[in-house]
Scaffold this active site. Structure first.
Site, mmCIF file in Angstrom:
data_model
loop_
_atom_site.group_PDB
_atom_site.id
_atom_site.type_symbol
_atom_site.label_atom_id
_atom_site.label_comp_id
_atom_site.label_asym_id
_atom_site.label_seq_id
_atom_site.Cartn_x
_atom_site.Cartn_y
_atom_site.Cartn_z
ATOM 1 N N GLN A 1 0.480 -12.747 13.624
ATOM 2 C CA GLN A 1 -0.198 -11.761 13.059
ATOM 3 C C GLN A 1 -1.110 -12.304 11.842
ATOM 4 O O GLN A 1 -0.719 -12.853 11.172
ATOM 5 C CB GLN A 1 0.608 -10.463 12.477
ATOM 6 C CG GLN A 1 -0.167 -9.523 12.206
ATOM 7 C CD GLN A 1 0.478 -8.428 11.177
ATOM 8 O OE1 GLN A 1 1.040 -8.590 10.013
ATOM 9 N NE2 GLN A 1 0.553 -7.156 11.954
ATOM 10 N N TYR B 1 -4.985 -3.023 4.513
ATOM 11 C CA TYR B 1 -5.608 -4.320 4.276
ATOM 12 C C TYR B 1 -7.018 -4.327 4.877
ATOM 13 O O TYR B 1 -7.736 -3.502 5.144
ATOM 14 C CB TYR B 1 -4.791 -5.431 5.219
ATOM 15 C CG TYR B 1 -3.158 -5.694 4.489
ATOM 16 C CD1 TYR B 1 -2.951 -5.860 3.102
ATOM 17 C CD2 TYR B 1 -2.343 -5.204 5.123
ATOM 18 C CE1 TYR B 1 -1.707 -6.031 2.518
ATOM 19 C CE2 TYR B 1 -1.038 -5.092 4.742
ATOM 20 C CZ TYR B 1 -0.748 -5.604 3.167
ATOM 21 O OH TYR B 1 0.401 -5.340 2.827
ATOM 22 N N ARG C 1 -3.425 -4.481 15.420
ATOM 23 C CA ARG C 1 -2.595 -3.084 15.023
ATOM 24 C C ARG C 1 -3.505 -2.283 13.968
ATOM 25 O O ARG C 1 -4.271 -2.744 13.194
ATOM 26 C CB ARG C 1 -1.501 -3.631 13.990
ATOM 27 C CG ARG C 1 -0.414 -2.821 13.931
ATOM 28 C CD ARG C 1 0.639 -3.277 12.805
ATOM 29 N NE ARG C 1 1.775 -2.861 12.925
ATOM 30 C CZ ARG C 1 2.737 -2.804 12.015
ATOM 31 N NH1 ARG C 1 2.536 -2.998 10.556
ATOM 32 N NH2 ARG C 1 4.182 -2.056 12.294
ATOM 33 N N GLY D 1 11.551 -2.672 13.107
ATOM 34 C CA GLY D 1 11.404 -3.546 12.096
ATOM 35 C C GLY D 1 12.807 -3.889 11.435
ATOM 36 O O GLY D 1 13.362 -4.997 11.693
#
Length: 356
Positions: free
Chosen positions: A98, A179, A226, A311
């Site tokens: 990622q 982000y 994502r 996760g």
């Protein structure tokens, strides 16, 4: 009806089932951004998940925001990640690295160059961040110039090439969780008046340019992204009035032949999820935070996803798939150790069924 134990075979992914390990920051990299000494063991322990999506990995010095996160833009980074990918492949897993540029979610004390964070606009997220001297407010970022936006796109492409050089099966662009890519999408974080701000199409431009640049560099079949519609992280405020932007992105990405679209979705059975599923012509990975054990497989069975990403369960259970198949109890996660130190505790010491 497809269930989670049905193998998946696409041009990119040949997986034994429909579960994946979601990306999770662990803050255990070396000071230069090279993966830590236990990273290969950590990921290999979880290779039974089939598809592993790594922790967020910065594509440049500007992309780092937190302490001890890894990079993928130097020779040392490539060598470090090669140890991880080789070990995962030997264990039968597949690994997408990622790429995470944090944008404004950074503190100068945590970066190699100690410079002011960068973002679409000079708007602070309103967060505090952990540094070596304790919690500190995240400072106001500096708005990227148009030339710097172009350079940042190029940085993503360079990092993607280096990830493939390191043996990754592909890369996932982090366009979620507040982000940098998400900051361009969100009206309250993006007040630009140039071609990257204002209209829906302009706010989507950076995400599309990054995906295209990465796809041109390594192939669309190795490129994923994502997204997290409406997730209020890092000062992002998106209401349903931004939903059309995500429909626009899903349509655009659906024409590119990407490896997959990964959705972090927190809005329950909101119709947007079905819309995005229909608009994106390709493999869809769905991560629902807080998903309970009894809910695993429901989204694949309902046709809302091709893969379900897990996760915390995968973090705490190296042999999660075996436990799910047999009905065995699950290890409890230890949140106090998610980011603590650089050793094995809370990282590679979760027991397997055999060890127990």
């Amino acid at each position: 009806m497809t269930d989670i134990w049905t193998p998946l075979a696409t041009d990119t992914l040949q997986l034994p089932h429909r579960l994946a390990m979601a990306p999770m920051t662990r803050s255990r990299a070396k000071p230069d951004g090279t993966p830590g000494d236990l990273a290969a063991l950590y990921y290999t322990q979880r290779a039974g998940m089939g598809l592993l999506i790594t922790e967020g990995t910065q594509p440049s010095d500007d992309g780092q925001g937190y302490l001890a996160t890894p990079g993928i833009y130097t020779d040392a980074h490539v060598a470090g990640w090669r140890k991880v990918t080789d070990a995962v492949h030997d264990a039968g897993g597949r690994l997408f690295l990622q790429l995470m540029h944090v944008g404004r979610r950074a503190h100068p004390d945590n970066t190699p160059h100690h410079r002011q964070p960068v973002a679409p606009s000079a708007i602070a997220p309103g967060d505090d961040m952990f540094t070596m001297t304790g919690m500190q407010p995240v400072p106001e970022p500096r708005a990227l110039t148009p030339a710097e936006v172009e350079q940042t796109v190029a940085d993503f492409a360079h990092a993607a090439r280096r990830a493939i050089e390191a043996g990754a099966d592909g890369v996932e662009i982090h366009g979620a969780n507040g982000y940098l890519v998400h900051q361009f999408l969100a009206p309250n974080a993006n007040h630009r008046t140039d071609q990257y701000g204002g209209s829906m199409e302009n706010r989507a431009r950076f995400a599309i340019e990054v995906v295209r640049a990465v796809a041109d560099a390594i192939g669309p079949e190795r490129t994923a992204i994502r997204l997290s519609p409406g997730v209020p992280t890092g000062g992002i405020a998106e209401g349903t009035d931004n939903d059309d932007l995500y429909r626009y992105l899903a349509t655009a990405f659906g024409t590119m032949g990407l490896a997959y679209l990964h959705l972090l979705f927190v809005r329950g059975e909101d119709p947007l999820l079905g819309d995005l599923r229909g608009l994106f012509r390709g493999t869809l990975v769905l991560n629902r935070p807080g998903r309970q054990r009894e809910q695993i497989g429901a989204d694949v069975a309902a046709g809302l996803a091709d893969i379900e990403a897990l996760g915390m369960m995968a973090l705490a259970n190296p042999d999660l798939t075996a436990r799910l198949k047999t009905g065995a109890p699950l290890n409890a996660a230890r949140p106090a150790l998610f980011y603590a130190g650089g050793g094995a505790e809370g990282y590679t010491d979760y027991p397997t069924l055999d060890a127990a």
